[in-house]
Structure formats: structure tokens, C-alpha cells
Design a protein around this motif. Structure first.
Motif, PDB file in Angstrom:
ATOM      1  N   GLN A 133       0.832  -1.212   0.000  1.00 65.20           N
ATOM      2  CA  GLN A 133       0.000   0.000   0.000  1.00 65.20           C
ATOM      3  C   GLN A 133       0.863   1.256   0.000  1.00 65.20           C
ATOM      4  O   GLN A 133       0.532   2.248  -0.653  1.00 65.20           O
ATOM      5  N   ALA A 134       1.973   1.208   0.731  1.00 62.19           N
ATOM      6  CA  ALA A 134       2.878   2.366   0.760  1.00 62.19           C
ATOM      7  C   ALA A 134       3.479   2.620  -0.622  1.00 62.19           C
ATOM      8  O   ALA A 134       3.567   3.773  -1.079  1.00 62.19           O
ATOM      9  N   ILE A 135       3.863   1.541  -1.318  1.00 62.70           N
ATOM     10  CA  ILE A 135       4.395   1.682  -2.672  1.00 62.70           C
ATOM     11  C   ILE A 135       3.320   2.209  -3.610  1.00 62.70           C
ATOM     12  O   ILE A 135       3.575   3.092  -4.445  1.00 62.70           O
ATOM     13  N   ALA A 136       2.101   1.688  -3.469  1.00 62.19           N
ATOM     14  CA  ALA A 136       0.996   2.128  -4.330  1.00 62.19           C
ATOM     15  C   ALA A 136       0.730   3.615  -4.159  1.00 62.19           C
ATOM     16  O   ALA A 136       0.518   4.340  -5.140  1.00 62.19           O
ATOM     17  N   ARG A 137       0.749   4.092  -2.918  1.00 59.54           N
ATOM     18  CA  ARG A 137       0.514   5.527  -2.677  1.00 59.54           C
ATOM     19  C   ARG A 137       1.591   6.371  -3.354  1.00 59.54           C
ATOM     20  O   ARG A 137       1.292   7.390  -3.996  1.00 59.54           O
ATOM     21  N   MET A 138       2.830   5.949  -3.244  1.00 60.89           N
ATOM     22  CA  MET A 138       3.923   6.715  -3.846  1.00 60.89           C
ATOM     23  C   MET A 138       3.795   6.783  -5.368  1.00 60.89           C
ATOM     24  O   MET A 138       3.998   7.843  -5.977  1.00 60.89           O
ATOM     25  N   LEU A 139       3.453   5.669  -5.979  1.00 61.86           N
ATOM     26  CA  LEU A 139       3.404   5.634  -7.440  1.00 61.86           C
ATOM     27  C   LEU A 139       2.132   6.277  -7.985  1.00 61.86           C
ATOM     28  O   LEU A 139       2.136   6.779  -9.108  1.00 61.86           O
ATOM     29  N   HIS A 140       1.044   6.245  -7.223  1.00 60.92           N
ATOM     30  CA  HIS A 140      -0.143   6.982  -7.654  1.00 60.92           C
ATOM     31  C   HIS A 140       0.145   8.485  -7.646  1.00 60.92           C
ATOM     32  O   HIS A 140      -0.319   9.223  -8.518  1.00 60.92           O
ATOM     33  N   GLU A 141       0.903   8.926  -6.657  1.00 60.23           N
ATOM     34  CA  GLU A 141       1.238  10.351  -6.570  1.00 60.23           C
ATOM     35  C   GLU A 141       2.269  10.746  -7.620  1.00 60.23           C
ATOM     36  O   GLU A 141       2.244  11.866  -8.129  1.00 60.23           O
ATOM     37  N   ARG A 142       3.180   9.810  -7.970  1.00 59.27           N
ATOM     38  CA  ARG A 142       4.250  10.108  -8.929  1.00 59.27           C
ATOM     39  C   ARG A 142       4.362   8.959  -9.928  1.00 59.27           C
ATOM     40  O   ARG A 142       5.312   8.153  -9.852  1.00 59.27           O
ATOM     41  N   PRO A 143       3.422   8.840 -10.861  1.00 57.44           N
ATOM     42  CA  PRO A 143       3.463   7.713 -11.806  1.00 57.44           C
ATOM     43  C   PRO A 143       4.706   7.711 -12.691  1.00 57.44           C
ATOM     44  O   PRO A 143       5.064   6.675 -13.242  1.00 57.44           O
ATOM     45  N   ALA A 144       5.390   8.847 -12.818  1.00 60.60           N
ATOM     46  CA  ALA A 144       6.597   8.910 -13.649  1.00 60.60           C
ATOM     47  C   ALA A 144       7.844   8.454 -12.898  1.00 60.60           C
ATOM     48  O   ALA A 144       8.929   8.371 -13.479  1.00 60.60           O
ATOM     49  N   ASP A 145       7.691   8.132 -11.615  1.00 58.51           N
ATOM     50  CA  ASP A 145       8.836   7.686 -10.809  1.00 58.51           C
ATOM     51  C   ASP A 145       9.356   6.357 -11.355  1.00 58.51           C
ATOM     52  O   ASP A 145       8.620   5.369 -11.421  1.00 58.51           O
ATOM     53  N   ASN A 146      10.625   6.314 -11.763  1.00 63.19           N
ATOM     54  CA  ASN A 146      11.219   5.110 -12.324  1.00 63.19           C
ATOM     55  C   ASN A 146      12.084   4.348 -11.321  1.00 63.19           C
ATOM     56  O   ASN A 146      12.940   3.551 -11.716  1.00 63.19           O
ATOM     57  N   ALA A 147      11.840   4.573 -10.050  1.00 62.46           N
ATOM     58  CA  ALA A 147      12.592   3.848  -9.027  1.00 62.46           C
ATOM     59  C   ALA A 147      12.379   2.344  -9.181  1.00 62.46           C
ATOM     60  O   ALA A 147      11.287   1.882  -9.499  1.00 62.46           O
ATOM     61  N   THR A 148      13.452   1.579  -8.970  1.00 63.39           N
ATOM     62  CA  THR A 148      13.341   0.124  -9.031  1.00 63.39           C
ATOM     63  C   THR A 148      12.632  -0.379  -7.777  1.00 63.39           C
ATOM     64  O   THR A 148      12.469   0.352  -6.784  1.00 63.39           O
ATOM     65  N   LEU A 149      12.248  -1.649  -7.816  1.00 61.30           N
ATOM     66  CA  LEU A 149      11.595  -2.238  -6.645  1.00 61.30           C
ATOM     67  C   LEU A 149      12.562  -2.243  -5.462  1.00 61.30           C
ATOM     68  O   LEU A 149      12.147  -2.032  -4.313  1.00 61.30           O
ATOM     69  N   ALA A 150      13.853  -2.462  -5.730  1.00 60.07           N
ATOM     70  CA  ALA A 150      14.845  -2.436  -4.653  1.00 60.07           C
ATOM     71  C   ALA A 150      14.920  -1.057  -4.010  1.00 60.07           C
ATOM     72  O   ALA A 150      14.993  -0.927  -2.772  1.00 60.07           O
ATOM     73  N   GLU A 151      14.893  -0.008  -4.831  1.00 56.32           N
ATOM     74  CA  GLU A 151      14.952   1.359  -4.309  1.00 56.32           C
ATOM     75  C   GLU A 151      13.704   1.701  -3.513  1.00 56.32           C
ATOM     76  O   GLU A 151      13.785   2.332  -2.451  1.00 56.32           O
ATOM     77  N   LEU A 152      12.543   1.287  -4.009  1.00 51.62           N
ATOM     78  CA  LEU A 152      11.310   1.517  -3.267  1.00 51.62           C
ATOM     79  C   LEU A 152      11.309   0.730  -1.966  1.00 51.62           C
ATOM     80  O   LEU A 152      10.823   1.200  -0.930  1.00 51.62           O
ATOM     81  N   GLY A 153      11.881  -0.488  -2.015  1.00 53.07           N
ATOM     82  CA  GLY A 153      11.952  -1.303  -0.814  1.00 53.07           C
ATOM     83  C   GLY A 153      12.782  -0.657   0.276  1.00 53.07           C
ATOM     84  O   GLY A 153      12.448  -0.732   1.464  1.00 53.07           O
ATOM     85  N   LYS A 154      13.882  -0.012  -0.112  1.00 51.75           N
ATOM     86  CA  LYS A 154      14.714   0.686   0.873  1.00 51.75           C
ATOM     87  C   LYS A 154      13.922   1.811   1.550  1.00 51.75           C
ATOM     88  O   LYS A 154      14.083   2.077   2.748  1.00 51.75           O
ATOM     89  N   THR A 155      13.060   2.461   0.784  1.00 56.19           N
ATOM     90  CA  THR A 155      12.283   3.574   1.331  1.00 56.19           C
ATOM     91  C   THR A 155      11.314   3.104   2.412  1.00 56.19           C
ATOM     92  O   THR A 155      11.089   3.790   3.414  1.00 56.19           O
ATOM     93  N   ILE A 156      10.725   1.924   2.206  1.00 57.59           N
ATOM     94  CA  ILE A 156       9.710   1.441   3.154  1.00 57.59           C
ATOM     95  C   ILE A 156      10.237   0.349   4.084  1.00 57.59           C
ATOM     96  O   ILE A 156       9.492  -0.136   4.948  1.00 57.59           O
ATOM     97  N   GLY A 157      11.509  -0.067   3.904  1.00 59.71           N
ATOM     98  CA  GLY A 157      12.096  -1.050   4.790  1.00 59.71           C
ATOM     99  C   GLY A 157      11.703  -2.485   4.483  1.00 59.71           C
ATOM    100  O   GLY A 157      11.395  -3.260   5.408  1.00 59.71           O
ATOM    101  N   ALA A 158      11.705  -2.867   3.215  1.00 62.16           N
ATOM    102  CA  ALA A 158      11.380  -4.246   2.828  1.00 62.16           C
ATOM    103  C   ALA A 158      12.326  -4.678   1.717  1.00 62.16           C
ATOM    104  O   ALA A 158      12.744  -3.871   0.888  1.00 62.16           O
ATOM    105  N   SER A 159      12.651  -5.977   1.701  1.00 60.48           N
ATOM    106  CA  SER A 159      13.587  -6.490   0.698  1.00 60.48           C
ATOM    107  C   SER A 159      12.894  -6.684  -0.650  1.00 60.48           C
ATOM    108  O   SER A 159      11.663  -6.817  -0.729  1.00 60.48           O
ATOM    109  N   THR A 160      13.703  -6.709  -1.699  1.00 64.94           N
ATOM    110  CA  THR A 160      13.165  -6.947  -3.045  1.00 64.94           C
ATOM    111  C   THR A 160      12.490  -8.303  -3.114  1.00 64.94           C
ATOM    112  O   THR A 160      11.408  -8.428  -3.711  1.00 64.94           O
ATOM    113  N   ARG A 161      13.089  -9.320  -2.503  1.00 65.48           N
ATOM    114  CA  ARG A 161      12.505 -10.662  -2.546  1.00 65.48           C
ATOM    115  C   ARG A 161      11.134 -10.680  -1.876  1.00 65.48           C
ATOM    116  O   ARG A 161      10.183 -11.254  -2.411  1.00 65.48           O
TER     117      ARG A 161
END
Length: 248
Positions: A133-161
Motif C-alpha cells: 500500500q505504501a508503494i501504491a501511494r507513492m506511485l499513484h502520486e508520482r506515476p513517472a517515478d522510475n525507481a526500481t523495486l529495490a529502491e522503493l523497498g529501501k524507502t519502506i524497509g522491505a527487501s526486493t525478494r
């Protein structure tokens, strides 16, 4: 938010609709039909100059179509039946109304057409996990954000796996498939508001218009340019007012 005792079909004769339920968001561009089964809490949102038509189905005929929210491409026949069922004959005292039997026959034709149509990949599932849900909120607000899943995971404290597993198990798709669906939703909204293909491509995170056109065509079934043209054509052809038929 609302729910109904009967399931209902929502048709975008022109414009773009979004139907939000607890299962996610169904994106309904022009000449698509969204199905919301009975009992699903939902709300509708229109983008651009939208002509919305709603038809409720009795349980006896609703059982013939899926028990989950879905989007279908409206065939030419389905479109004409939807327009007939929501046209002047249903609200103009001077126009002869359809008899009960005639309306039942039209509804059966409509449902038969939808049963022959393939479900469109225009449903964006809603995540339940707090991290998704945290990732969804970020990308709904910034659909042009090209951050990788690993980068988004660091933001919310979760691993890519962990996040990859959650996307597959909870949403039935990969992160990149889900983000493409989300971007197409935002692209449809921007196109409905009059933005051109190039503006829309960059605003939604594509590196160039050609890659956007390819992704849009793969999901929507036509190019953004043709889609914008078909919206204008359909809007001119459909001048009847919206009619909301009571479910009760």
C-alpha cells in the motif's frame, strides 16, 4: 461509497471512468463496460467529458457473468443495446417505453454479448499488505517515478525478494506489470483531459513516446492517437443523457 442489491454494468459511451471497489480499480475507457457484482462496495469517478450509462441486472441473469469486478470491450451490438436501455424511452413521457418482455430480451442479448467478449486487462488490483500500500501511494502520486523495486523497498524497509513475493501472491502479477497497469490508468486520465501522446508518455514515466504507444496498445487494444480520435467520434455519436436506473 455505495453498494446495491443487484449487480450493475457501467458503460463509458465517451470519456474515462474508474470504478473503485475493495478489490481494486477497474479502468473503463470509452466503449468498455465495467461489471460490479451485487454487494460490492464501490464508487465511480469520471475523468474528462464522460457519458456514463448504468444498467442493473437481476440475479437470474447476472449469474451468467463473473462473480468478480471485470471490464469488457463493448461490441457494436452491446453498445447499441446499452444506449437503447438508457435512452429517452426510459425517461421521456412522450416516448413509448419498452415492455417488460422487450427489456428482458435486450438484457439477455447484452449479457450474451459480454459472455462472448474477453475480459480486458484493465483492472488494477488493490494491495492489502501495508508495504504494498505504501508503494501504491507513492506511485499513484508520482506515476513517472522510475525507481526500481529495490529502491522503493529501501524507502519502506522491505527487501526486493519479499516485495516480489507479495506482488505475485497478493496481486497475481509482477511489480513491473502492476506499475504498467497503474501508468496506463493515469495515461487514460491525461488523454481524457486533452493531453497529447508525447506529454502523456513522459508524464507517466515512459522514456519515449514509442515505448508508451507499444504498452498502451498492448493493454487498451489501440494506439493513444486512435483512442483519442475514437473518443471524439463516439462522443459526437452519443448525445443521449445519462440515465441511472434504480436497482430497487
Amino acid at each position: 461509497m455505495q453498494s446495491h442489491a443487484r449487480g450493475h454494468l457501467v458503460y463509458a459511451a465517451s470519456g474515462v471512468l474508474a470504478v473503485h471497489t475493495e478489490r481494486g480499480t477497474s479502468i473503463v475507457p470509452a466503449n468498455r463496460v465495467a461489471w460490479t457484482p451485487a454487494g460490492f462496495t464501490h464508487y465511480h469517478r469520471a475523468h474528462g467529458d464522460t457519458d456514463m450509462r448504468i444498467v442493473f441486472l437481476a440475479p437470474s441473469i447476472a449469474r451468467l457473468i463473473p462473480e468478480h469486478p471485470a471490464v469488457f470491450l463493448a461490441s457494436g451490438l452491446a453498445r447499441e443495446v446499452l444506449l437503447a436501455l438508457t435512452g429517452p424511452r426510459n425517461h421521456d413521457p412522450a416516448a413509448p417505453d419498452y415492455s417488460r418482455s422487450a427489456r428482458s430480451r435486450l438484457l439477455r442479448v447484452l449479457v450474451d454479448e459480454l459472455r462472448e467478449a474477453h475480459e480486458q486487462p484493465l483492472h488494477l488490483p488493490e494491495p492489502r499488505d501495508d508495504r504494498l500500500q505504501a508503494i501504491a501511494r507513492m506511485l499513484h502520486e508520482r506515476p513517472a517515478d522510475n525507481a526500481t523495486l529495490a529502491e522503493l523497498g529501501k524507502t519502506i524497509g522491505a527487501s526486493t525478494r519479499t516485495l516480489s513475493r507479495l506482488f505475485r501472491n497478493e496481486l497475481g502479477m509482477t511489480f513491473y506489470e502492476w506499475r504498467t497497469q497503474l501508468r496506463i490508468y493515469h495515461a487514460l486520465v491525461l488523454l481524457a483531459d486533452g493531453h497529447d501522446t508525447t506529454q502523456t508518455a513522459y508524464a507517466c514515466g515512459w522514456a519515449n513516446p514509442s515505448s508508451f504507444i507499444a504498452a498502451f496498445t498492448n493493454i487498451v487494444g489501440t494506439t493513444p492517437g486512435r483512442y483519442r480520435t475514437s473518443r471524439r467520434t463516439t462522443a459526437r455519436a452519443s448525445q443521449l443523457p445519462t440515465v441511472l436506473k434504480s436497482p430497487d
